[in-house]
Design a protein around this motif. Structure first.
Motif, mmCIF file in Angstrom:
data_model
loop_
_atom_site.group_PDB
_atom_site.id
_atom_site.type_symbol
_atom_site.label_atom_id
_atom_site.label_comp_id
_atom_site.label_asym_id
_atom_site.label_seq_id
_atom_site.Cartn_x
_atom_site.Cartn_y
_atom_site.Cartn_z
ATOM 1 N N LEU A 131 -5.018 12.598 2.491
ATOM 2 C CA LEU A 131 -3.236 12.919 1.339
ATOM 3 C C LEU A 131 -3.515 14.667 2.324
ATOM 4 O O LEU A 131 -4.036 15.260 1.519
ATOM 5 C CB LEU A 131 -3.899 12.939 0.414
ATOM 6 C CG LEU A 131 -3.249 11.423 -0.159
ATOM 7 C CD1 LEU A 131 -3.201 10.570 -1.362
ATOM 8 C CD2 LEU A 131 -2.492 10.761 0.439
ATOM 9 N N ILE B 189 -6.629 6.106 3.808
ATOM 10 C CA ILE B 189 -5.847 7.098 2.654
ATOM 11 C C ILE B 189 -6.393 8.064 1.909
ATOM 12 O O ILE B 189 -5.281 9.310 2.144
ATOM 13 C CB ILE B 189 -4.991 5.789 2.717
ATOM 14 C CG1 ILE B 189 -3.976 4.636 3.919
ATOM 15 C CG2 ILE B 189 -3.324 6.686 2.186
ATOM 16 C CD1 ILE B 189 -3.032 4.054 3.031
ATOM 17 N N TYR B 190 -6.823 8.134 1.668
ATOM 18 C CA TYR B 190 -6.645 8.599 0.256
ATOM 19 C C TYR B 190 -7.068 10.159 0.628
ATOM 20 O O TYR B 190 -7.118 11.070 0.188
ATOM 21 C CB TYR B 190 -7.358 7.677 -1.053
ATOM 22 C CG TYR B 190 -6.593 7.615 -1.993
ATOM 23 C CD1 TYR B 190 -5.810 6.759 -1.674
ATOM 24 C CD2 TYR B 190 -6.992 8.482 -3.357
ATOM 25 C CE1 TYR B 190 -4.805 5.979 -2.863
ATOM 26 C CE2 TYR B 190 -6.560 7.621 -4.363
ATOM 27 C CZ TYR B 190 -4.956 6.999 -4.420
ATOM 28 O OH TYR B 190 -4.198 7.007 -5.534
ATOM 29 N N ALA C 97 1.198 6.355 -7.149
ATOM 30 C CA ALA C 97 -0.582 7.008 -7.934
ATOM 31 C C ALA C 97 -0.433 8.157 -7.464
ATOM 32 O O ALA C 97 -1.112 9.267 -8.533
ATOM 33 C CB ALA C 97 -1.278 6.041 -7.320
ATOM 34 N N VAL C 98 -0.410 8.717 -6.565
ATOM 35 C CA VAL C 98 -0.525 10.614 -6.364
ATOM 36 C C VAL C 98 0.755 10.976 -6.263
ATOM 37 O O VAL C 98 0.858 12.451 -6.373
ATOM 38 C CB VAL C 98 -1.115 10.668 -4.413
ATOM 39 C CG1 VAL C 98 -1.945 9.313 -4.867
ATOM 40 C CG2 VAL C 98 0.088 9.708 -4.081
ATOM 41 N N ARG D 91 -8.358 -0.095 3.202
ATOM 42 C CA ARG D 91 -7.101 0.892 3.108
ATOM 43 C C ARG D 91 -6.715 2.134 2.536
ATOM 44 O O ARG D 91 -6.792 2.974 2.684
ATOM 45 C CB ARG D 91 -6.052 -0.389 2.640
ATOM 46 C CG ARG D 91 -6.233 -1.420 4.563
ATOM 47 C CD ARG D 91 -5.746 -0.421 5.755
ATOM 48 N NE ARG D 91 -4.211 -0.159 5.882
ATOM 49 C CZ ARG D 91 -3.833 0.293 6.237
ATOM 50 N NH1 ARG D 91 -4.696 1.869 6.278
ATOM 51 N NH2 ARG D 91 -2.473 0.809 6.439
ATOM 52 N N LEU D 92 -7.260 1.719 0.889
ATOM 53 C CA LEU D 92 -7.137 3.303 0.022
ATOM 54 C C LEU D 92 -8.299 4.007 0.984
ATOM 55 O O LEU D 92 -8.082 4.950 0.819
ATOM 56 C CB LEU D 92 -6.964 2.403 -0.926
ATOM 57 C CG LEU D 92 -6.284 1.763 -1.603
ATOM 58 C CD1 LEU D 92 -6.199 1.289 -2.685
ATOM 59 C CD2 LEU D 92 -4.760 2.615 -1.099
ATOM 60 N N LEU E 296 0.316 -1.713 0.092
ATOM 61 C CA LEU E 296 0.015 -0.186 -0.291
ATOM 62 C C LEU E 296 0.782 1.687 -0.121
ATOM 63 O O LEU E 296 0.814 2.739 -0.813
ATOM 64 C CB LEU E 296 -0.647 0.040 1.192
ATOM 65 C CG LEU E 296 -2.077 -1.070 1.130
ATOM 66 C CD1 LEU E 296 -3.024 -1.318 2.440
ATOM 67 C CD2 LEU E 296 -2.832 -0.073 -0.197
ATOM 68 N N ARG E 297 1.796 1.286 0.675
ATOM 69 C CA ARG E 297 2.988 2.284 0.811
ATOM 70 C C ARG E 297 3.235 2.537 -0.415
ATOM 71 O O ARG E 297 3.357 3.954 -1.150
ATOM 72 C CB ARG E 297 4.046 2.504 1.403
ATOM 73 C CG ARG E 297 3.231 2.493 2.982
ATOM 74 C CD ARG E 297 4.999 1.646 4.163
ATOM 75 N NE ARG E 297 6.134 3.346 4.052
ATOM 76 C CZ ARG E 297 6.013 3.870 4.746
ATOM 77 N NH1 ARG E 297 5.169 4.131 5.746
ATOM 78 N NH2 ARG E 297 6.707 4.626 4.624
ATOM 79 N N VAL F 244 2.147 1.570 -4.245
ATOM 80 C CA VAL F 244 1.080 2.181 -4.154
ATOM 81 C C VAL F 244 0.691 3.741 -4.326
ATOM 82 O O VAL F 244 0.186 3.969 -5.327
ATOM 83 C CB VAL F 244 -0.638 1.530 -4.321
ATOM 84 C CG1 VAL F 244 -1.243 1.654 -4.884
ATOM 85 C CG2 VAL F 244 -0.189 -0.313 -4.382
ATOM 86 N N VAL F 245 0.032 4.213 -3.326
ATOM 87 C CA VAL F 245 0.059 5.245 -2.855
ATOM 88 C C VAL F 245 0.972 5.809 -2.753
ATOM 89 O O VAL F 245 0.806 7.506 -4.501
ATOM 90 C CB VAL F 245 -0.487 5.975 -1.173
ATOM 91 C CG1 VAL F 245 -0.471 7.244 -0.942
ATOM 92 C CG2 VAL F 245 -1.441 4.623 -0.992
ATOM 93 N N ILE G 11 -9.989 6.874 -7.305
ATOM 94 C CA ILE G 11 -9.634 6.069 -6.682
ATOM 95 C C ILE G 11 -11.337 5.506 -8.387
ATOM 96 O O ILE G 11 -12.433 5.913 -7.413
ATOM 97 C CB ILE G 11 -9.883 4.864 -6.033
ATOM 98 C CG1 ILE G 11 -8.734 5.327 -5.577
ATOM 99 C CG2 ILE G 11 -9.295 3.822 -6.019
ATOM 100 C CD1 ILE G 11 -8.057 4.923 -3.816
#
Length: 525
Positions: free
Chosen positions: A336, A332-333, A301-302, A328-329, A294-295, A297-298, A396
């Protein structure tokens, strides 16, 4: 989401940065290293920061006459530069690296302010320039060829590499200085001279680099024309692509742009090095370390607000962990930190301009019309700190790989969440099922899955990572991709060879003249 920091101290900071880097209110159209010219070009272009909308400076746009002046100077410089021993060329690059170290903070801030990427990424981009200088210095003593055994007696055969001449570099806005350095520093130690056309959206960082280069050239009493810069629009890029005097054109940008450059260079039988679009995927299997995944991915992606060629566009997740990853995403999103690129607490800065924001909105509308489900983000922020209209919330979308928009590269923070079932080969088939082939990654602790991903029936991308994201390549490896990504390679490994021409040499040190393949051709008694 936090608000941006007060613009006043940023303005004061940037005034000092611009002064240190030699940026004027209005800057000339071109530089041949020691001399600037084209002050009276056809037009000027004002450069505004996407972070706060403030005017940074203006640049003069070059015309065809200015271009011709730069090319002629580069031709003249090549006759000198190619004769210098490669280690001496490497010494100049070493000094460039040291100057970049001295100016890292200022140049990193300018990259961040002009382009919009967060400060840590701006500083990282300058560090990448420093690293490639170090690599090129070592390379200057390793421009090696092979020695082969000849089938003919008393013959020796070997190959060597020679400079190609002028290297044209067309760079994109998202990495306004690093990609130039990948090309320029390697080309320089190979004995080539460089003409750089930066993106017209981010020319000020290029001008700052040219001022740094000028110091090194002057201190070493080198001639004009080794490192050249020209500020212009697509017309200048077209002139470079069609110019037979430029044997190699390295172009970074969209696939659409790359096809035009490749067609023009190919029509004159020149060489092109193309670094084009990416539609990069991360595969998360049921055996993945999800927190680590996940770390990656984020950030993928961003980071750079989704404006990297290696940005993570697609997330292909096994059905057994799909809901867990999605949950989880979604936590997080929304949290941010979105704000001014020079604020140290910001993780997501602005997009480059309003045109990019419109492309972001259009892509989201189109994918939803195809059946995609927008589950978070997708807003254009407004209000205090977001008056520029360039700030968006990363999105997403639950989607399917075959959707038309999923097949396209949208240069924006949009992550397509795709479910897969069965074994890893199903996921790899989805990953490979796009026209682009730049970067790819798999997260799994299962050796059978990771080795299948790296096999010759696995990822078809130029970059394939295991338990590392799609973004953040090191300079030691060759960078580039396959299919519509262009097939070029820059930076490390043996990427230097593209900047040189290969020559095979055979030496006869005997007194007979045997022909290869045993051919008999006697013309004398």
């Amino acid at each position: 989401m936090k608000q941006t920091i007060d613009a006043l101290p940023i303005t004061n900071t940037m005034t000092n940065v611009l002064e240190q880097l030699g940026i004027k209110e209005t800057n000339p159209a071109y530089s041949t290293g020691l001399v600037w010219g084209g002050h009276n070009g056809k037009q000027t272009r004002e450069i505004y920061s996407p972070a706060d909308g403030n005017l940074i400076a203006a640049v003069t746009m070059a015309d065809a006459a200015a271009y011709e002046q730069v090319v002629k100077q580069a031709q003249e410089a090549f006759t000198y530069w190619r004769k210098q021993p490669a280690p001496k060329r490497g010494e100049i690059v070493r000094q460039v690296g040291n100057k970049l170290r001295e100016n890292k903070e200022a140049l990193g801030k300018l990259v961040s302010y002009e382009m919009g990427k967060i400060l840590q990424e701006g500083l990282g981009e300058v560090q990448e320039m420093i690293d490639i200088c170090d690599f090129a210095v070592g390379l200057s003593r390793q421009l090696h060829g092979l020695t082969m055994h000849s089938e003919r007696p008393e013959h020796r055969m070997y190959e060597q590499y020679h400079p190609v001449g002028i290297v044209g570099v067309i760079s994109a806005f998202n990495f306004p200085v690093a990609v130039w350095s990948w090309n320029a520093m390697l080309a320089a130690v190979c004995g080539d001279v460089i003409i750089w056309k930066p993106s017209e959206k981010t020319p000020l960082t290029a001008i700052a680099c040219q001022h740094i280069i000028k110091e090194v050239l002057a201190e070493n009493e080198l001639p004009e024309g080794i490192f050249n810069l020209i500020i212009g629009d697509a017309e200048i890029g077209s002139l470079m692509a069609h110019d037979k005097r430029i044997p190699l054109v390295s172009a970074t940008g969209s696939t659409r742009m790359g096809k035009k450059v490749g067609e023009a260079v190919g029509a004159r039988l020149g060489k092109s090095l193309l670094e084009l679009g990416g539609n990069n995927a991360i595969i998360i299997t049921e055996h993945a370390d999800l927190e680590m995944a996940l770390r990656a991915v984020v950030f993928g992606a961003v980071g750079t607000c989704g404006q990297r060629c290696t940005s993570t566009r697609r997330l292909i997740v096994h059905e057994n962990v799909y809901e867990q990853v999605k949950e989880r995403l979604l936590k997080i999103y929304p949290n941010l930190p979105i704000g001014h690129s020079l604020d140290n607490t910001t993780l997501v800065g602005p997009m480059i301009d309003k045109d990019a924001v419109e492309a972001f909105k259009a892509a989201l509308a189109a994918v939803q019309q195809e059946g995609g489900n927008l589950i978070t983000g997708g807003e254009v922020l407004s209000g205090k700190g977001y008056e520029t209209g360039t700030y968006v919330t990363p999105a997403i979308v639950e989607a399917e790989n075959h959707f038309d928009m999923v097949q396209e590269e949208t240069f924006a923070p949009i992550l397509y969440l795709i479910r897969y079932s069965g074994d890893v080969e199903n996921a790899v088939e989805l990953q490979n099922g796009v026209r682009q082939g730049l970067s790819s990654a798999i997260f799994s602790t299962n050796l059978l899955e990771t080795e299948a991903f790296l096999s010759h029936w696995g990822s078809d991308c130029g970059i394939a990572n295991v338990n590392i994201g799609t973004s953040g390549a090191e300079i030691g490896g060759a960078f580039g991709g396959e299919k519509e990504t262009g097939g070029g390679r820059e930076s490390g490994s043996d990427a230097w060879k593209v900047y040189m021409r290969r020559q095979t040499n055979t030496i006869n040190f005997g007194r007979q003249l045997p022909l290869a393949q045993g051919i008999k051709f006697d013309i004398m008694d």
